[in-house]
Motif scaffolding. Structure first.
Motif, PDB file in Angstrom:
ATOM      1  N   ILE A   5       0.837  -1.201   0.000  1.00 15.40           N
ATOM      2  CA  ILE A   5       0.000   0.000   0.000  1.00 15.40           C
ATOM      3  C   ILE A   5       0.871   1.250   0.000  1.00 15.40           C
ATOM      4  O   ILE A   5       0.584   2.215  -0.731  1.00 15.40           O
ATOM      5  CB  ILE A   5      -0.982  -0.028   1.195  1.00 15.40           C
ATOM      6  CG1 ILE A   5      -1.991  -1.154   1.007  1.00 15.40           C
ATOM      7  CG2 ILE A   5      -1.694   1.319   1.343  1.00 15.40           C
ATOM      8  CD1 ILE A   5      -2.895  -1.405   2.188  1.00 15.40           C
ATOM      9  N   ASN A   6       1.945   1.250   0.790  1.00 11.28           N
ATOM     10  CA  ASN A   6       2.866   2.394   0.791  1.00 11.28           C
ATOM     11  C   ASN A   6       3.508   2.583  -0.574  1.00 11.28           C
ATOM     12  O   ASN A   6       3.699   3.717  -1.030  1.00 11.28           O
ATOM     13  CB  ASN A   6       3.946   2.211   1.867  1.00 11.28           C
ATOM     14  CG  ASN A   6       3.411   2.468   3.253  1.00 11.28           C
ATOM     15  OD1 ASN A   6       2.426   3.182   3.433  1.00 11.28           O
ATOM     16  ND2 ASN A   6       4.042   1.856   4.243  1.00 11.28           N
ATOM     17  N   ILE A   8       2.200   1.764  -3.473  1.00 10.13           N
ATOM     18  CA  ILE A   8       1.182   2.322  -4.369  1.00 10.13           C
ATOM     19  C   ILE A   8       1.033   3.824  -4.129  1.00 10.13           C
ATOM     20  O   ILE A   8       0.914   4.604  -5.079  1.00 10.13           O
ATOM     21  CB  ILE A   8      -0.174   1.596  -4.189  1.00 10.13           C
ATOM     22  CG1 ILE A   8      -0.082   0.197  -4.783  1.00 10.13           C
ATOM     23  CG2 ILE A   8      -1.316   2.370  -4.839  1.00 10.13           C
ATOM     24  CD1 ILE A   8      -1.315  -0.638  -4.604  1.00 10.13           C
ATOM     25  N   ILE A   9       1.045   4.244  -2.873  1.00  8.16           N
ATOM     26  CA  ILE A   9       0.878   5.663  -2.551  1.00  8.16           C
ATOM     27  C   ILE A   9       2.081   6.472  -3.031  1.00  8.16           C
ATOM     28  O   ILE A   9       1.922   7.573  -3.569  1.00  8.16           O
ATOM     29  CB  ILE A   9       0.657   5.841  -1.030  1.00  8.16           C
ATOM     30  CG1 ILE A   9      -0.700   5.244  -0.640  1.00  8.16           C
ATOM     31  CG2 ILE A   9       0.728   7.319  -0.628  1.00  8.16           C
ATOM     32  CD1 ILE A   9      -0.935   5.161   0.854  1.00  8.16           C
ATOM     33  N   THR A  10       3.277   5.931  -2.886  1.00  3.04           N
ATOM     34  CA  THR A  10       4.477   6.695  -3.248  1.00  3.04           C
ATOM     35  C   THR A  10       4.832   6.578  -4.723  1.00  3.04           C
ATOM     36  O   THR A  10       5.488   7.470  -5.263  1.00  3.04           O
ATOM     37  CB  THR A  10       5.690   6.231  -2.401  1.00  3.04           C
ATOM     38  OG1 THR A  10       5.892   4.844  -2.602  1.00  3.04           O
ATOM     39  CG2 THR A  10       5.471   6.543  -0.942  1.00  3.04           C
ATOM     40  N   THR A  12       4.545   6.986  -8.529  1.00  5.08           N
ATOM     41  CA  THR A  12       3.829   7.892  -9.426  1.00  5.08           C
ATOM     42  C   THR A  12       3.921   7.318 -10.838  1.00  5.08           C
ATOM     43  O   THR A  12       5.003   7.291 -11.429  1.00  5.08           O
ATOM     44  CB  THR A  12       4.443   9.298  -9.392  1.00  5.08           C
ATOM     45  OG1 THR A  12       4.418   9.761  -8.042  1.00  5.08           O
ATOM     46  CG2 THR A  12       3.660  10.249 -10.270  1.00  5.08           C
ATOM     47  N   ASN A  89       0.128  13.366 -10.731  1.00  6.93           N
ATOM     48  CA  ASN A  89       0.119  13.672  -9.297  1.00  6.93           C
ATOM     49  C   ASN A  89      -1.299  13.963  -8.825  1.00  6.93           C
ATOM     50  O   ASN A  89      -2.189  14.253  -9.616  1.00  6.93           O
ATOM     51  CB  ASN A  89       1.010  14.881  -8.994  1.00  6.93           C
ATOM     52  CG  ASN A  89       2.471  14.576  -9.216  1.00  6.93           C
ATOM     53  OD1 ASN A  89       2.942  13.521  -8.809  1.00  6.93           O
ATOM     54  ND2 ASN A  89       3.181  15.489  -9.860  1.00  6.93           N
ATOM     55  N   TYR A  91      -5.068  13.889  -7.501  1.00  2.17           N
ATOM     56  CA  TYR A  91      -6.234  13.058  -7.825  1.00  2.17           C
ATOM     57  C   TYR A  91      -6.084  12.406  -9.195  1.00  2.17           C
ATOM     58  O   TYR A  91      -6.697  11.373  -9.466  1.00  2.17           O
ATOM     59  CB  TYR A  91      -7.538  13.857  -7.726  1.00  2.17           C
ATOM     60  CG  TYR A  91      -7.702  14.906  -8.790  1.00  2.17           C
ATOM     61  CD1 TYR A  91      -8.343  14.604  -9.979  1.00  2.17           C
ATOM     62  CD2 TYR A  91      -7.225  16.200  -8.619  1.00  2.17           C
ATOM     63  CE1 TYR A  91      -8.503  15.540 -10.981  1.00  2.17           C
ATOM     64  CE2 TYR A  91      -7.385  17.153  -9.606  1.00  2.17           C
ATOM     65  CZ  TYR A  91      -8.012  16.829 -10.780  1.00  2.17           C
ATOM     66  OH  TYR A  91      -8.157  17.756 -11.754  1.00  2.17           O
ATOM     67  N   LYS A  93      -3.448  10.980 -10.132  1.00  2.73           N
ATOM     68  CA  LYS A  93      -2.730   9.744  -9.819  1.00  2.73           C
ATOM     69  C   LYS A  93      -3.733   8.621  -9.513  1.00  2.73           C
ATOM     70  O   LYS A  93      -3.565   7.482  -9.953  1.00  2.73           O
ATOM     71  CB  LYS A  93      -1.816   9.986  -8.618  1.00  2.73           C
ATOM     72  CG  LYS A  93      -0.950   8.846  -8.222  1.00  2.73           C
ATOM     73  CD  LYS A  93      -0.056   9.287  -7.064  1.00  2.73           C
ATOM     74  CE  LYS A  93       0.877   8.225  -6.633  1.00  2.73           C
ATOM     75  NZ  LYS A  93       1.735   8.656  -5.536  1.00  2.73           N
ATOM     76  N   VAL A  94      -4.801   8.965  -8.798  1.00  6.44           N
ATOM     77  CA  VAL A  94      -5.850   7.984  -8.498  1.00  6.44           C
ATOM     78  C   VAL A  94      -6.516   7.520  -9.794  1.00  6.44           C
ATOM     79  O   VAL A  94      -6.777   6.332  -9.987  1.00  6.44           O
ATOM     80  CB  VAL A  94      -6.887   8.576  -7.519  1.00  6.44           C
ATOM     81  CG1 VAL A  94      -8.061   7.642  -7.335  1.00  6.44           C
ATOM     82  CG2 VAL A  94      -6.234   8.914  -6.192  1.00  6.44           C
ATOM     83  N   TRP A  97      -4.169   5.085 -11.577  1.00  8.62           N
ATOM     84  CA  TRP A  97      -4.256   3.752 -10.979  1.00  8.62           C
ATOM     85  C   TRP A  97      -5.589   3.088 -11.313  1.00  8.62           C
ATOM     86  O   TRP A  97      -5.639   1.888 -11.575  1.00  8.62           O
ATOM     87  CB  TRP A  97      -4.057   3.809  -9.456  1.00  8.62           C
ATOM     88  CG  TRP A  97      -2.617   3.842  -9.067  1.00  8.62           C
ATOM     89  CD1 TRP A  97      -1.924   4.904  -8.582  1.00  8.62           C
ATOM     90  CD2 TRP A  97      -1.697   2.758  -9.142  1.00  8.62           C
ATOM     91  NE1 TRP A  97      -0.623   4.549  -8.355  1.00  8.62           N
ATOM     92  CE2 TRP A  97      -0.458   3.226  -8.680  1.00  8.62           C
ATOM     93  CE3 TRP A  97      -1.791   1.432  -9.542  1.00  8.62           C
ATOM     94  CZ2 TRP A  97       0.674   2.426  -8.614  1.00  8.62           C
ATOM     95  CZ3 TRP A  97      -0.663   0.635  -9.483  1.00  8.62           C
ATOM     96  CH2 TRP A  97       0.547   1.125  -9.025  1.00  8.62           C
TER      97      TRP A  97
END
Length: 183
Positions: A5-6, A8-10, A12, A89, A91, A93-94, A97
């Motif tokens: 999860i980390n 995925i968050i980091t 880009t 970067n 939203y 980025k969401v 994904w």
């Protein structure tokens, strides 16, 4: 799991992968769907029944694949249009994904799509079993009272006629599954 999860968050994603996803999804819509419809139409013509085409089009895989592909294309094209630099970067980025996840789901659904198509093409017994299942369900007594009696009867009669139309006497071998009609 926490490390994943980390990551995925980091991480880009770059915008370049979206062009590939759009191309693959466009290919699915342009080639796989029309080709499958043509194949199923030929099978229906061989059995002289439109019921097979209707049953094929009612399967959840057949309905879901174009929706996923078109959704993925729309999101991808919007990202390509609105993102100025190569990195996504915030939203966006969401959405990047999400595009990738929808693509992965589409690939799985595409596999099930081809498996369904293969069964319709090669397995005559599969088609007959599907039609007999509809006939059994149409002849069974109602279990729930969601519809009025008349509407339910009309719907069941329509399904029975379609199932009977799909199963012609010449296609039954040695009375296969004829006991269903005698119950």
């Amino acid at each position: 799991m926490k490390d994943f999860i980390n990551w995925i968050i980091t991480f880009t994603p770059k915008i370049g992968f979206i062009s590939d996803i759009i191309a693959v999804q466009g290919g699915v819509i342009a080639i796989a769907l029309p080709l499958s419809i043509d194949i199923i139409s030929r099978i229906s013509e061989r059995y002289q029944s439109g019921v097979i085409t209707k049953k094929f089009n009612q399967r959840w895989v057949i309905k879901l694949l174009p929706i996923l592909s078109i959704t993925d294309i729309i999101i991808g094209i919007n990202l390509k249009f609105f993102v100025q630099n190569d990195l996504i970067n915030g939203y966006l980025k969401v959405l990047g994904w999400l595009t990738f996840v929808i693509f992965l789901i589409s690939v799985g659904v595409l596999f099930l799509f081809f498996e369904t198509l293969r069964r319709y093409i090669t397995d005559t017994n599969f088609l007959l079993e599907e039609l007999f299942k509809d006939m059994e369900e149409s002849l069974s007594l109602p279990r729930k009272k969601k519809e009025s009696g008349r509407k339910k009867l009309i719907r069941k009669q329509k399904r029975l006629v379609e199932a009977l139309e799909g199963v012609k006497p010449g296609y039954l071998q040695n009375g296969t599954r004829s006991e269903v009609l005698l119950r």
